[in-house]
Design a protein around this motif. Structure first.
Motif, PDB file in Angstrom:
ATOM      1  N   ARG A 195       0.840  -1.203   0.000  1.00  0.00           N
ATOM      2  CA  ARG A 195       0.000   0.000   0.000  1.00  0.00           C
ATOM      3  C   ARG A 195       0.874   1.252   0.000  1.00  0.00           C
ATOM      4  O   ARG A 195       0.568   2.250   0.640  1.00  0.00           O
ATOM      5  CB  ARG A 195      -0.905  -0.025   1.218  1.00  0.00           C
ATOM      6  CG  ARG A 195      -1.798  -1.267   1.285  1.00  0.00           C
ATOM      7  CD  ARG A 195      -2.498  -1.377   2.619  1.00  0.00           C
ATOM      8  NE  ARG A 195      -3.377  -0.246   2.860  1.00  0.00           N
ATOM      9  CZ  ARG A 195      -3.969  -0.003   4.033  1.00  0.00           C
ATOM     10  NH1 ARG A 195      -3.745  -0.822   5.054  1.00  0.00           N
ATOM     11  NH2 ARG A 195      -4.754   1.037   4.183  1.00  0.00           N
TER      12      ARG A 195
ATOM     13  N   GLU B 236      -0.799   4.631  -1.192  1.00  0.00           N
ATOM     14  CA  GLU B 236      -1.856   5.052  -0.266  1.00  0.00           C
ATOM     15  C   GLU B 236      -1.272   5.567   1.043  1.00  0.00           C
ATOM     16  O   GLU B 236      -1.681   6.615   1.558  1.00  0.00           O
ATOM     17  CB  GLU B 236      -2.795   3.866   0.000  1.00  0.00           C
ATOM     18  CG  GLU B 236      -3.889   4.152   1.008  1.00  0.00           C
ATOM     19  CD  GLU B 236      -4.686   2.912   1.355  1.00  0.00           C
ATOM     20  OE1 GLU B 236      -5.299   2.895   2.430  1.00  0.00           O
ATOM     21  OE2 GLU B 236      -4.682   1.953   0.546  1.00  0.00           O
ATOM     22  N   ARG B 237      -0.297   4.854   1.584  1.00  0.00           N
ATOM     23  CA  ARG B 237       0.279   5.262   2.863  1.00  0.00           C
ATOM     24  C   ARG B 237       1.137   6.516   2.721  1.00  0.00           C
ATOM     25  O   ARG B 237       1.163   7.358   3.629  1.00  0.00           O
ATOM     26  CB  ARG B 237       1.097   4.108   3.447  1.00  0.00           C
ATOM     27  CG  ARG B 237       0.229   2.927   3.881  1.00  0.00           C
ATOM     28  CD  ARG B 237       1.003   1.913   4.685  1.00  0.00           C
ATOM     29  NE  ARG B 237       0.101   0.929   5.286  1.00  0.00           N
ATOM     30  CZ  ARG B 237       0.473   0.022   6.164  1.00  0.00           C
ATOM     31  NH1 ARG B 237       1.734  -0.042   6.543  1.00  0.00           N
ATOM     32  NH2 ARG B 237      -0.408  -0.822   6.668  1.00  0.00           N
TER      33      ARG B 237
END
Length: 294
Positions: free
Chosen positions: A172, A175-176
């Motif tokens: 991710r 996103e992170r």
């Protein structure tokens, strides 16, 4: 050695209560449940140790020689003791609210904020902010409370953003990294307000205590204050670097194809800022024991 342990206790107490308040204010990302429970327990232990040490210091006796009647007199009959008792009760009241598996929201979060703010604000009675009477004393105390809460908010924000920066990116990644960018970018306005509050309240308190340009260089308190201000200036320099260079570079990396260098640079800068926070609080631990005019 005794003085060193006193300073270390004050440093740990300020850090624990600031993190308790600041991480409740900046609730995202959520702390791991074990950390969320350990922090108030550590704070409670430090608060109790601080109260015992203060009482033993006032009476000039060993902590083990204190009795219940003396402790009751201190905790209910002196301003410093009453503040310490309020601090203990506030942290104790937080414990059941932190046992929930879900992150604090709504009324529970508001209650935790009020309790953690109370515990942190009560530290004003441990220093020069409570040394005054009448309207002037009240204004000095209010300035001290505002200074502590603003500092706690800054410490909490740095801890929250550093937690986002250090967590594994994994699958991710984008996103992170975007969540990290949002947190760092969104702190620009609150950060400005916090710094302005710290500057105004700190200046007011120092001048109200009789401080001047001469006492900055001519007293031990002034020289420690200059060191603290130099460290804060370093933190402000890093904050400016984040806002105008590192955070925009991270945004560019997110939009235009991933590059690891902006994330690494922000991580290193946040780690340096965290180290400066500890040094600033070490200065605060010493300053609270010194006469501003001697």
């Amino acid at each position: 050695m005794a003085e060193l342990s006193t300073y270390a206790l004050r440093l740990a107490l300020y850090l624990a209560l600031m993190l308790l308040f600041g991480r409740t204010l900046f609730v995202r990302p959520a702390l791991p449940r074990a950390v969320g429970l350990a922090l108030p327990l550590i704070a409670l232990a430090l608060v109790i140790i601080d109260a015992v040490n203060r009482l033993s210091g006032v009476l000039g006796v060993a902590p083990l020689d204190l009795d219940h009647e003396t402790a009751h007199w201190f905790l209910t009959g002196t301003p410093v003791g009453e503040a310490g008792l309020l601090r203990i009760l506030a942290v104790l009241a937080m414990l059941p609210l932190l046992t929930f598996a879900t992150p604090p929201r709504g009324l529970r979060r508001m209650a935790l904020l009020a309790l953690s703010a109370t515990a942190l604000a009560s530290l004003s009675w441990n220093g020069h902010a409570a040394a005054g009477d009448g309207l002037g004393g009240t204004l000095r105390l209010l300035a001290g409370i505002a200074h502590l809460l603003a500092a706690g908010a800054w410490v909490g924000a740095i801890a929250a953003i550093l937690q986002l920066a250090l967590r594994p990116q994994g699958l991710r990644l984008r996103e992170r990294t975007h969540a990290l960018w949002q947190a760092a970018h969104g702190f620009a306005l609150p950060g400005t307000i916090i710094v302005a509050t710290l500057a105004m309240t700190g200046t007011y308190t120092y001048v109200d205590l009789g401080g001047s340009a001469q006492t900055l260089t001519g007293t031990a308190h002034g020289r420690w204050l200059l060191l603290k201000l130099a460290l804060v200036a370093g933190m402000l320099g890093l904050a400016a670097l984040h806002r105008w260079r590192l955070v925009p570079a991270l945004a560019t990396s997110i939009r235009g194809g991933w590059q690891p260098r902006p994330l690494r640079a922000l991580r290193h800068s946040l780690a340096c800022e965290s180290a400066l926070v500890l040094l600033v609080l070490a200065c605060v631990a010493v300053l609270g024991t010194l006469d501003p005019l001697a």
